[in-house]
Design an enzyme around this catalytic site. Structure first.
Site, PDB file in Angstrom:
ATOM      1  N   GLY A  23      47.965  44.965  35.644  1.00  0.00           N
ATOM      2  CA  GLY A  23      46.536  45.204  35.401  1.00  0.00           C
ATOM      3  C   GLY A  23      46.093  46.440  36.166  1.00  0.00           C
ATOM      4  N   ARG A  84      52.284  45.864  30.738  1.00  0.00           N
ATOM      5  CA  ARG A  84      53.051  44.708  31.194  1.00  0.00           C
ATOM      6  C   ARG A  84      54.326  44.718  30.368  1.00  0.00           C
ATOM      7  NH1 ARG A  84      47.644  42.326  32.203  1.00  0.00           N
ATOM      8  NH2 ARG A  84      47.607  41.920  34.441  1.00  0.00           N
ATOM      9  N   ASP A 115      51.279  42.013  42.377  1.00  0.00           N
ATOM     10  CA  ASP A 115      52.421  41.211  42.856  1.00  0.00           C
ATOM     11  C   ASP A 115      53.622  41.272  41.908  1.00  0.00           C
ATOM     12  OD1 ASP A 115      53.501  39.189  44.714  1.00  0.00           O
ATOM     13  OD2 ASP A 115      53.466  37.930  42.922  1.00  0.00           O
ATOM     14  N   THR A 138      45.657  46.416  42.811  1.00  0.00           N
ATOM     15  CA  THR A 138      45.118  45.319  42.000  1.00  0.00           C
ATOM     16  C   THR A 138      43.702  45.023  42.468  1.00  0.00           C
ATOM     17  OG1 THR A 138      45.236  42.938  41.515  1.00  0.00           O
ATOM     18  CG2 THR A 138      46.297  43.646  43.545  1.00  0.00           C
ATOM     19  N   ASP A 140      42.509  42.173  42.487  1.00  0.00           N
ATOM     20  CA  ASP A 140      42.469  40.777  42.967  1.00  0.00           C
ATOM     21  C   ASP A 140      42.581  40.620  44.476  1.00  0.00           C
ATOM     22  OD1 ASP A 140      42.310  40.034  40.345  1.00  0.00           O
ATOM     23  OD2 ASP A 140      44.421  39.487  40.156  1.00  0.00           O
ATOM     24  N   ASP A 142      45.140  39.958  46.133  1.00  0.00           N
ATOM     25  CA  ASP A 142      45.912  38.726  46.380  1.00  0.00           C
ATOM     26  C   ASP A 142      47.355  39.042  46.796  1.00  0.00           C
ATOM     27  OD1 ASP A 142      46.686  39.787  43.954  1.00  0.00           O
ATOM     28  OD2 ASP A 142      46.809  37.867  42.923  1.00  0.00           O
ATOM     29  N   ARG A 184      42.800  35.032  38.511  1.00  0.00           N
ATOM     30  CA  ARG A 184      43.476  33.905  37.872  1.00  0.00           C
ATOM     31  C   ARG A 184      44.019  32.937  38.899  1.00  0.00           C
ATOM     32  NH1 ARG A 184      46.893  36.841  33.364  1.00  0.00           N
ATOM     33  NH2 ARG A 184      45.149  37.073  31.955  1.00  0.00           N
TER      34      ARG A 184
HETATM   35  P1  ADP Z   1      50.623  42.696  38.383  1.00  0.00           P
HETATM   36  O1  ADP Z   1      51.582  43.721  38.828  1.00  0.00           O
HETATM   37  O2  ADP Z   1      49.230  43.231  38.215  1.00  0.00           O
HETATM   38  O3  ADP Z   1      50.718  41.437  39.198  1.00  0.00           O
HETATM   39  P2  ADP Z   1      52.122  41.383  36.276  1.00  0.00           P
HETATM   40  O4  ADP Z   1      52.363  40.122  37.055  1.00  0.00           O
HETATM   41  O5  ADP Z   1      51.754  41.248  34.837  1.00  0.00           O
HETATM   42  O6  ADP Z   1      50.982  42.295  36.895  1.00  0.00           O
HETATM   43  O7  ADP Z   1      53.441  42.271  36.409  1.00  0.00           O
HETATM   44  C1  ADP Z   1      53.482  43.570  35.891  1.00  0.00           C
HETATM   45  C2  ADP Z   1      54.870  43.883  35.453  1.00  0.00           C
HETATM   46  O8  ADP Z   1      55.772  43.815  36.571  1.00  0.00           O
HETATM   47  C3  ADP Z   1      55.471  42.933  34.448  1.00  0.00           C
HETATM   48  O9  ADP Z   1      55.046  43.198  33.149  1.00  0.00           O
HETATM   49  C4  ADP Z   1      56.955  43.250  34.612  1.00  0.00           C
HETATM   50  O10 ADP Z   1      57.276  44.477  34.015  1.00  0.00           O
HETATM   51  C5  ADP Z   1      57.052  43.428  36.121  1.00  0.00           C
HETATM   52  N1  ADP Z   1      57.437  42.140  36.720  1.00  0.00           N
HETATM   53  C6  ADP Z   1      56.650  41.078  36.976  1.00  0.00           C
HETATM   54  N2  ADP Z   1      57.383  40.051  37.463  1.00  0.00           N
HETATM   55  C7  ADP Z   1      58.664  40.479  37.498  1.00  0.00           C
HETATM   56  C8  ADP Z   1      59.909  39.893  37.863  1.00  0.00           C
HETATM   57  N3  ADP Z   1      59.985  38.629  38.298  1.00  0.00           N
HETATM   58  N4  ADP Z   1      61.020  40.644  37.754  1.00  0.00           N
HETATM   59  C9  ADP Z   1      60.967  41.921  37.315  1.00  0.00           C
HETATM   60  N5  ADP Z   1      59.834  42.521  36.934  1.00  0.00           N
HETATM   61  C10 ADP Z   1      58.701  41.837  37.026  1.00  0.00           C
HETATM   62  O1  F6P Z   2      45.577  41.206  37.923  1.00  0.00           O
HETATM   63  C1  F6P Z   2      44.386  41.811  37.607  1.00  0.00           C
HETATM   64  C2  F6P Z   2      43.635  41.012  36.568  1.00  0.00           C
HETATM   65  O2  F6P Z   2      42.481  41.744  36.233  1.00  0.00           O
HETATM   66  C3  F6P Z   2      43.259  39.592  36.974  1.00  0.00           C
HETATM   67  O3  F6P Z   2      42.127  39.490  37.801  1.00  0.00           O
HETATM   68  C4  F6P Z   2      43.022  38.968  35.635  1.00  0.00           C
HETATM   69  O4  F6P Z   2      43.233  37.587  35.695  1.00  0.00           O
HETATM   70  C5  F6P Z   2      44.060  39.624  34.772  1.00  0.00           C
HETATM   71  O5  F6P Z   2      44.396  40.857  35.389  1.00  0.00           O
HETATM   72  C6  F6P Z   2      43.574  39.886  33.377  1.00  0.00           C
HETATM   73  O6  F6P Z   2      44.626  40.406  32.649  1.00  0.00           O
HETATM   74  P1  F6P Z   2      44.507  40.915  31.140  1.00  0.00           P
HETATM   75  O7  F6P Z   2      44.023  42.312  31.200  1.00  0.00           O
HETATM   76  O8  F6P Z   2      45.897  40.826  30.643  1.00  0.00           O
HETATM   77  O9  F6P Z   2      43.525  40.025  30.469  1.00  0.00           O
END
Ligand code: ADP
Ligand code: F6P
Length: 334
Positions: A23, A84, A115, A138, A140, A142, A184
């Site tokens: 995000g 993502r 994360d 992020t 968040d 978090d 979330r």
């Molecule tokens: P954020 O980085 O905002 O927490 P996501 O959890 O959607 O967002 O993770 C973003 C991207 O990071 C995922 O689409 C994927 O490409 C990569 N990613 C997330 N989790 C893993 C994992 N366990 N192993 C490898 N890549 C990951």
């Molecule tokens: O991780 C950032 C965030 O904006 C969260 O606060 C929210 O739950 C999520 O991404 C929303 O994701 P999407 O853009 O896929 O709806």
């Protein structure tokens, strides 16, 4: 003001790559600008990777010059775009990404994201011989191991701006509002926003929701003559529609509440001064750390200091929300 790390360079870098993932968050642009300009200042070439890991695995990256990051310090979103990319969870695909980076002569990668993105960065760093530095990006806030994340302050400011307006009409019509903010898995935005807007209550995923206790509180406020208008800030939680369900449940207890979902407005907009400075300092520190031979680290903030934390201590860990602050919202509105 942050104190920037002063580390002796131990490694000569040819080129690095930078990407934004997950995000997006306001402040990613000033972070990219800082990474690019700090690297160029040290004689390191920089590749900007498009669309996070989706671009990395197909080698969608171009060399960047100082002018490519002109006039972005004040802009929300991310110049490099974000995505993502489920495929990056596959080690075979990560190997492909590592090969592409090696073929391009890239000897350092900066990943800006949440994360999940930092988890991907950690895996890439441990599985392949490519130094990786993560920056917490992020809204968040978090991410374990850092007190602050790039974009949190802006998201809170945006939500507050909206809630202050909602409160005007809530007061005029003596309405109760459930205002849903993002988050979330965590209630950092809700708690910060709740404290800053003088919310009557906050509902966060970190602690179980007790609908009866919300109703009891509202009834007590009413009986104490505190009026029937007010703002309850609700963190969105894991299941879509939580805030509407809460409103329905409140109806069953003779409490009428209007629902306002702030949604993605919180992810956009011009980053605050705080986020621009945070992003600039973390971006510059990422280059200092790469030159000093750091690998598999996140650069974050610990009690005002810029710190490098091993990514293995960051990922898949729950950053606890301080329950005292949640309670403070209740104490201060009375
Ligand atoms: P954020 O980085 O905002 O927490 P996501 O959890 O959607 O967002 O993770 C973003 C991207 O990071 C995922 O689409 C994927 O490409 C990569 N990613 C997330 N989790 C893993 C994992 N366990 N192993 C490898 N890549 C990951
Ligand atoms: O991780 C950032 C965030 O904006 C969260 O606060 C929210 O739950 C999520 O991404 C929303 O994701 P999407 O853009 O896929 O709806």
């Amino acid at each position: 003001m942050y104190k920037l790390p002063t580390l002796t360079p131990t490694r000569s870098l040819n080129a690095i790559a930078v990407l934004t993932s997950g995000g997006d968050s306001p402040g990613m642009n000033p972070a990219i600008r800082a990474v690019v300009r700090a690297a160029l200042h040290s004689g390191i070439r920089v590749y900007g990777v498009q669309r996070g890991y989706s671009g990395l695995i197909i080698g969608d990256m171009d060399e960047m010059q100082a002018g490519d990051v002109s006039n972005i310090v004040q802009r929300g979103g991310t110049l490099l775009k974000s995505d993502r990319c489920a495929a990056f969870k596959d080690p075979v695909v990560r190997k492909q990404a590592a090969t592409i980076l090696q073929e391009k002569g890239v000897d350092g990668l900066v990943v800006i994201g949440g994360d999940g993105s930092l988890t991907g960065a950690h895996l890439l760093a441990t599985e392949h011989n490519i130094p990786v530095i993560g920056l917490p990006g992020t809204i968040d806030n978090d991410i374990y191991g850092t007190d602050d994340t790039i974009g949190f302050d802006t998201a809170v400011t945006t939500a507050l701006d909206a809630i202050d307006k909602i409160r005007d009409t809530a007061l005029s019509h003596e309405n109760l509002f459930l205002v849903e903010v993002m988050g979330r898995n965590s209630g950092f935005i809700a708690t910060q926003v709740g404290l800053a807007c003088g919310a009557e209550m906050i509902v966060v995923p970190d602690f179980a929701i007790q609908i009866e206790s919300i109703c009891f509180q509202l009834a007590a406020d009413h009986a104490a003559g505190r009026g029937s208008s007010g703002i309850i800030v609700v963190a969105e939680g894991q299941q879509a529609g939580l805030t509407y369900r809460l409103a329905e449940q409140l109806k069953g207890h003779q409490q009428d509440a209007k629902v306002c979902i702030l949604g993605h407005i919180q992810r956009g907009g011009s980053p605050t001064g705080h986020d621009r400075v945070l992003a600039s300092c973390l971006g510059a520190a990422a280059i200092t750390c790469l030159r000093a031979g750091y690998n598999d680290k996140m650069i974050g903030v610990d009690r005002g200091e810029i710190v490098a934390v091993p990514l293995e201590h960051v990922v898949n860990r729950n950053k606890p929300l301080n329950p005292q602050l949640v309670e403070l919202v209740n104490i201060l509105h009375r």
